[in-house]
Scaffold this motif. Structure first.
Motif, PDB file in Angstrom:
ATOM      1  N   ARG A 128      77.916 -11.676  82.007  1.00 13.41           N
ATOM      2  CA  ARG A 128      77.071 -10.772  82.780  1.00 13.41           C
ATOM      3  C   ARG A 128      75.848 -11.475  83.346  1.00 13.41           C
ATOM      4  NH1 ARG A 128      75.255  -5.756  79.659  1.00 13.41           N
ATOM      5  NH2 ARG A 128      74.723  -5.108  81.798  1.00 13.41           N
ATOM      6  N   ALA A 129      75.495 -12.624  82.752  1.00 15.59           N
ATOM      7  CA  ALA A 129      74.313 -13.353  83.210  1.00 15.59           C
ATOM      8  C   ALA A 129      74.399 -14.802  82.778  1.00 15.59           C
ATOM      9  CB  ALA A 129      73.038 -12.712  82.652  1.00 15.59           C
ATOM     10  N   THR A 130      73.626 -15.625  83.461  1.00  9.97           N
ATOM     11  CA  THR A 130      73.483 -17.019  83.080  1.00  9.97           C
ATOM     12  C   THR A 130      72.136 -17.515  83.573  1.00  9.97           C
ATOM     13  OG1 THR A 130      74.500 -19.229  83.175  1.00  9.97           O
ATOM     14  CG2 THR A 130      74.543 -17.932  85.193  1.00  9.97           C
ATOM     15  N   VAL A 175      68.616 -14.135  90.982  1.00  8.91           N
ATOM     16  CA  VAL A 175      69.682 -13.773  91.915  1.00  8.91           C
ATOM     17  C   VAL A 175      70.556 -12.721  91.244  1.00  8.91           C
ATOM     18  CG1 VAL A 175      71.696 -14.611  93.192  1.00  8.91           C
ATOM     19  CG2 VAL A 175      69.653 -16.044  93.013  1.00  8.91           C
ATOM     20  N   THR A 176      70.776 -11.604  91.932  1.00 12.48           N
ATOM     21  CA  THR A 176      71.610 -10.523  91.404  1.00 12.48           C
ATOM     22  C   THR A 176      72.590 -10.064  92.487  1.00 12.48           C
ATOM     23  OG1 THR A 176      70.257  -8.648  92.141  1.00 12.48           O
ATOM     24  CG2 THR A 176      69.575  -9.757  90.092  1.00 12.48           C
ATOM     25  N   PRO A 177      73.563  -9.250  92.117  1.00 14.81           N
ATOM     26  CA  PRO A 177      74.460  -8.702  93.142  1.00 14.81           C
ATOM     27  C   PRO A 177      73.753  -7.842  94.182  1.00 14.81           C
ATOM     28  CG  PRO A 177      75.461  -8.540  90.971  1.00 14.81           C
ATOM     29  CD  PRO A 177      74.040  -8.956  90.749  1.00 14.81           C
ATOM     30  N   ASP A 178      72.513  -7.435  93.910  1.00 14.20           N
ATOM     31  CA  ASP A 178      71.768  -6.649  94.896  1.00 14.20           C
ATOM     32  C   ASP A 178      71.316  -7.498  96.080  1.00 14.20           C
ATOM     33  OD1 ASP A 178      72.095  -4.423  93.363  1.00 14.20           O
ATOM     34  OD2 ASP A 178      70.032  -4.381  92.589  1.00 14.20           O
ATOM     35  N   ASN A 179      71.149  -8.814  95.883  1.00 18.61           N
ATOM     36  CA  ASN A 179      70.667  -9.663  96.973  1.00 18.61           C
ATOM     37  C   ASN A 179      71.604 -10.816  97.312  1.00 18.61           C
ATOM     38  OD1 ASN A 179      70.243 -11.483  94.873  1.00 18.61           O
ATOM     39  ND2 ASN A 179      68.008 -11.391  94.960  1.00 18.61           N
ATOM     40  N   ALA A 190      78.074 -11.408  92.024  1.00 14.38           N
ATOM     41  CA  ALA A 190      79.029 -10.758  91.119  1.00 14.38           C
ATOM     42  C   ALA A 190      80.299 -11.587  90.956  1.00 14.38           C
ATOM     43  CB  ALA A 190      79.357  -9.358  91.627  1.00 14.38           C
ATOM     44  N   GLU A 191      80.825 -12.097  92.064  1.00 16.29           N
ATOM     45  CA  GLU A 191      82.074 -12.865  91.968  1.00 16.29           C
ATOM     46  C   GLU A 191      81.876 -14.173  91.206  1.00 16.29           C
ATOM     47  OE1 GLU A 191      82.660 -15.091  96.147  1.00 16.29           O
ATOM     48  OE2 GLU A 191      82.187 -12.952  96.366  1.00 16.29           O
ATOM     49  N   HIS A 192      80.692 -14.741  91.276  1.00 14.70           N
ATOM     50  CA  HIS A 192      80.416 -15.964  90.530  1.00 14.70           C
ATOM     51  C   HIS A 192      80.288 -15.678  89.036  1.00 14.70           C
ATOM     52  CE1 HIS A 192      79.779 -18.538  94.084  1.00 14.70           C
ATOM     53  NE2 HIS A 192      79.273 -17.458  94.641  1.00 14.70           N
ATOM     54  N   LEU A 193      79.697 -14.542  88.693  1.00 13.29           N
ATOM     55  CA  LEU A 193      79.600 -14.174  87.280  1.00 13.29           C
ATOM     56  C   LEU A 193      80.972 -13.856  86.696  1.00 13.29           C
ATOM     57  CD1 LEU A 193      76.386 -11.954  87.445  1.00 13.29           C
ATOM     58  CD2 LEU A 193      76.606 -14.160  86.275  1.00 13.29           C
ATOM     59  N   VAL A 194      81.822 -13.226  87.492  1.00 11.66           N
ATOM     60  CA  VAL A 194      83.191 -12.961  87.044  1.00 11.66           C
ATOM     61  C   VAL A 194      83.910 -14.278  86.753  1.00 11.66           C
ATOM     62  CG1 VAL A 194      85.455 -12.115  87.784  1.00 11.66           C
ATOM     63  CG2 VAL A 194      83.412 -10.711  88.149  1.00 11.66           C
ATOM     64  N   ARG A 195      83.707 -15.253  87.617  1.00 10.95           N
ATOM     65  CA  ARG A 195      84.355 -16.557  87.437  1.00 10.95           C
ATOM     66  C   ARG A 195      83.885 -17.217  86.140  1.00 10.95           C
ATOM     67  NH1 ARG A 195      82.960 -18.254  91.956  1.00 10.95           N
ATOM     68  NH2 ARG A 195      84.750 -17.459  93.119  1.00 10.95           N
ATOM     69  N   LEU A 196      82.602 -17.049  85.804  1.00  8.96           N
ATOM     70  CA  LEU A 196      82.076 -17.596  84.545  1.00  8.96           C
ATOM     71  C   LEU A 196      82.536 -16.765  83.355  1.00  8.96           C
ATOM     72  CD1 LEU A 196      80.169 -19.651  83.107  1.00  8.96           C
ATOM     73  CD2 LEU A 196      78.318 -17.998  83.495  1.00  8.96           C
ATOM     74  N   GLY A 197      82.757 -15.479  83.579  1.00  8.31           N
ATOM     75  CA  GLY A 197      83.137 -14.585  82.487  1.00  8.31           C
ATOM     76  C   GLY A 197      81.948 -14.124  81.683  1.00  8.31           C
ATOM     77  N   VAL A 208      67.846 -17.550  87.254  1.00  9.08           N
ATOM     78  CA  VAL A 208      68.626 -16.555  86.519  1.00  9.08           C
ATOM     79  C   VAL A 208      69.589 -15.895  87.504  1.00  9.08           C
ATOM     80  CG1 VAL A 208      68.560 -14.352  85.285  1.00  9.08           C
ATOM     81  CG2 VAL A 208      66.799 -16.091  84.846  1.00  9.08           C
ATOM     82  N   VAL A 209      70.863 -15.875  87.156  1.00 12.36           N
ATOM     83  CA  VAL A 209      71.859 -15.119  87.918  1.00 12.36           C
ATOM     84  C   VAL A 209      72.393 -14.054  86.963  1.00 12.36           C
ATOM     85  CG1 VAL A 209      73.974 -15.196  89.278  1.00 12.36           C
ATOM     86  CG2 VAL A 209      72.454 -17.186  89.236  1.00 12.36           C
ATOM     87  N   ALA A 210      72.192 -12.796  87.337  1.00 13.09           N
ATOM     88  CA  ALA A 210      72.509 -11.725  86.377  1.00 13.09           C
ATOM     89  C   ALA A 210      72.863 -10.438  87.094  1.00 13.09           C
ATOM     90  CB  ALA A 210      71.312 -11.491  85.449  1.00 13.09           C
ATOM     91  N   GLU A 211      73.611  -9.587  86.385  1.00 15.28           N
ATOM     92  CA  GLU A 211      73.836  -8.229  86.874  1.00 15.28           C
ATOM     93  C   GLU A 211      72.479  -7.540  87.017  1.00 15.28           C
ATOM     94  OE1 GLU A 211      76.413  -6.241  84.185  1.00 15.28           O
ATOM     95  OE2 GLU A 211      78.150  -7.525  84.606  1.00 15.28           O
TER      96      GLU A 211
END
Length: 497
Positions: free
Chosen positions: A457-459, A440-444, A448-455, A421-424
């Motif tokens: 908040r999570a995947t 995996v989150t922006p805390d570790n 964040a930049e990868h989620l922005v690229r996907l458009g 899981v990659v998420a905010e």
């Protein structure tokens, strides 16, 4: 008769990579290869970051990177060498955690793949074994082959057989698949030379010479190797055009015999074909056995590596009984439904490029073929999503980047062959994760930049790092988690080697 989980026919890059991946999953695998050793002359010369990421999984990426050369991009020029189309490649680390593109010498890759194979305890390599019969018995597949070292006929059986046995695939014949034809069939002379001394004026860019009378391609390869691919006219004889004196005549615009040594000359027939059927029962195809492309995008070998990255974890789950019955059928069917549209799009784009090269199109024609918002003729790399298969929503099947963790480690080195899981951070807080699923989150990380690229908040990422889908709410994320399958490796924390 020995029984295996998977029998792989063919020990080229696709077959060897699949053997590594299945071996990491703890499967019992046999590879049957007709030749005694890897082919020692150049063939494929390009792979991309997606492929290097797969090499990372099997533990050869760092060594392979040392053997590659930077690839700044490709330029299309007219007969007067004026720029028609620019296709630059970004340098430095990209979203996949590696450079966007690499130039390489295929024997270097094959040597690494084979040198590292003894690490896979469950993988048996049999060279000089000529497979001649493949019989699907319903509950298993039986193969007969001749051990050409002694003339003895032997048999093995397997749950599945994967034909990584090239354009003239024997396994494809047993599947009895037809071929979708995208209309490109041409002969090209491929010339590999080794420079006697550096010749910097040749440059690092690949150059497509759009000349109506004789289209040609120049490719910079590592070290002092260089390649030219030159159109062979319909009336020309393949034997005559490969004579050294004729080859040097064709190369005279760029190089002379005193400056280099011919390493290889061969006439190849380039095709644009996709197999209609990639699976029949327990028989499957991968690599050139199920698709063949013109070389203009450098995606031939890449497509085969993408195939096995999609296939390995599905085979592992089924062979180990973690997915069974109708779910297993749907899972293995998703291999073709996902991979075929992606491979087809690369081939169609290569055919379009081939048409431009052969017609020496004007700038107006180039802009019409590859339009951009600014109306220029600048081309960008494509990354087609997978076709319909596993997942939900419009963003299922997208290739996701590889976040770098805060300690500098790449994500795939931490979560090996796992669902992730990659998420905010806020969306993931308190989330109940299935066993073995990473977070995996922006805390570790720089997620964040990868989620922005996907458009989104999570995947949720599959083991092959394509998305199960996207989520912007907790409910959507939980719906994606409901689709997660077991992980295809037995021990997640074991060293990835």
């Amino acid at each position: 008769m020995q029984h295996y989980d998977v029998a792989i026919v063919g020990y080229g890059p696709a077959g060897a990579t699949l053997a590594h991946l299945l071996g990491q999953g703890g499967l019992k695998v046999v590879v049957l290869e007709r030749e005694s050793a890897a082919y020692h002359l150049p063939r494929a010369v390009h792979f991309d970051a997606e492929v290097m990421r797969v090499f990372q999984w099997i533990g050869i990426a760092e060594e392979m990177q040392e053997k590659t050369h930077m690839h700044p991009g490709m330029r299309f020029v007219d007969p007067q060498r004026r720029l028609l189309l620019d296709w630059p490649r970004p340098q430095g680390e990209g979203p996949q955690g590696w450079r966007a593109n690499y130039r390489f010498h295929q024997p270097d890759l094959e040597e690494l793949l084979r040198e590292h194979m003894p690490r896979r305890e469950g993988v048996t390599i049999r060279t000089r074994c000529d497979v001649f019969l493949v019989e699907d018995k319903g509950d298993k597949v039986e193969l007969r082959f001749e051990d050409m070292s002694c003339g003895r006929v032997e048999r093995v059986s397997a749950q599945f057989v994967v034909g990584c046995d090239g354009a003239r695939s024997l396994v494809r014949r047993f599947i009895e698949s037809g071929m979708e034809d995208y209309g490109f069939h041409e002969r090209w002379l491929v010339v590999d030379v080794i420079l006697n001394h550096d010749k910097p004026e040749l440059g690092d860019y690949s150059i497509q010479y759009c000349r109506p009378e004789r289209p040609a391609t120049y490719v910079r390869v590592p070290g002092r190797r260089r390649r030219w691919e030159i159109t062979v006219k319909p009336e020309e004889d393949a034997n005559e055009i490969t004579r050294p004196e004729r080859v040097w005549e064709l190369l005279s615009d760029w190089i002379s015999p005193v400056e280099a040594t011919l390493e290889r000359t061969a006439v190849y027939a380039f095709h644009s074909l996709v197999a209609e059927d990639w699976r029949k029962g327990r028989l499957l195809l991968a690599g050139d056995a199920c698709h063949q492309t013109p070389p203009f995008m450098g995606q031939g070998m890449c497509a085969g590596i993408r195939d096995v990255a999609n296939l390995y974890w599905k085979l592992a789950l089924i062979c180990k009984g973690q997915v069974s019955g109708e779910a297993a059928e749907q899972l293995i069917d998703s291999y073709e439904s996902e991979r075929k549209p992606n491979a087809r799009e690369y081939i169609r784009t290569a055919v379009r490029l081939g048409g431009l090269i052969n017609t020496a199109g004007t700038k107006e024609a180039l802009r019409a073929a590859f339009p951009t918002s600014g109306g220029s003729a600048r081309m960008e790399s494509i990354a087609p999503p997978l076709g319909a298969g596993i997942g939900m929503g419009a963003k299922a099947g997208r290739l996701f980047g590889q976040p770098r963790m805060t300690d500098g480690t790449l994500m795939d080195a931490v979560y090996r062959h796992q669902f992730v899981v990659v998420a905010e951070a806020g969306l993931a807080e308190g989330l109940q994760l299935p066993e073995g699923v990473g977070l995996v989150t922006p805390d570790n990380s720089n997620a964040a930049e990868h989620l922005v690229r996907l458009g989104a908040r999570a995947t949720v990422l599959r083991p092959d790092r394509h998305t199960l889908g996207s989520a912007d709410t907790r409910e959507e994320l939980e719906a994606l988690l409901a689709l997660v399958l077991p992980n295809p490796t037995e021990t997640q924390q074991s060293e990835m080697v």
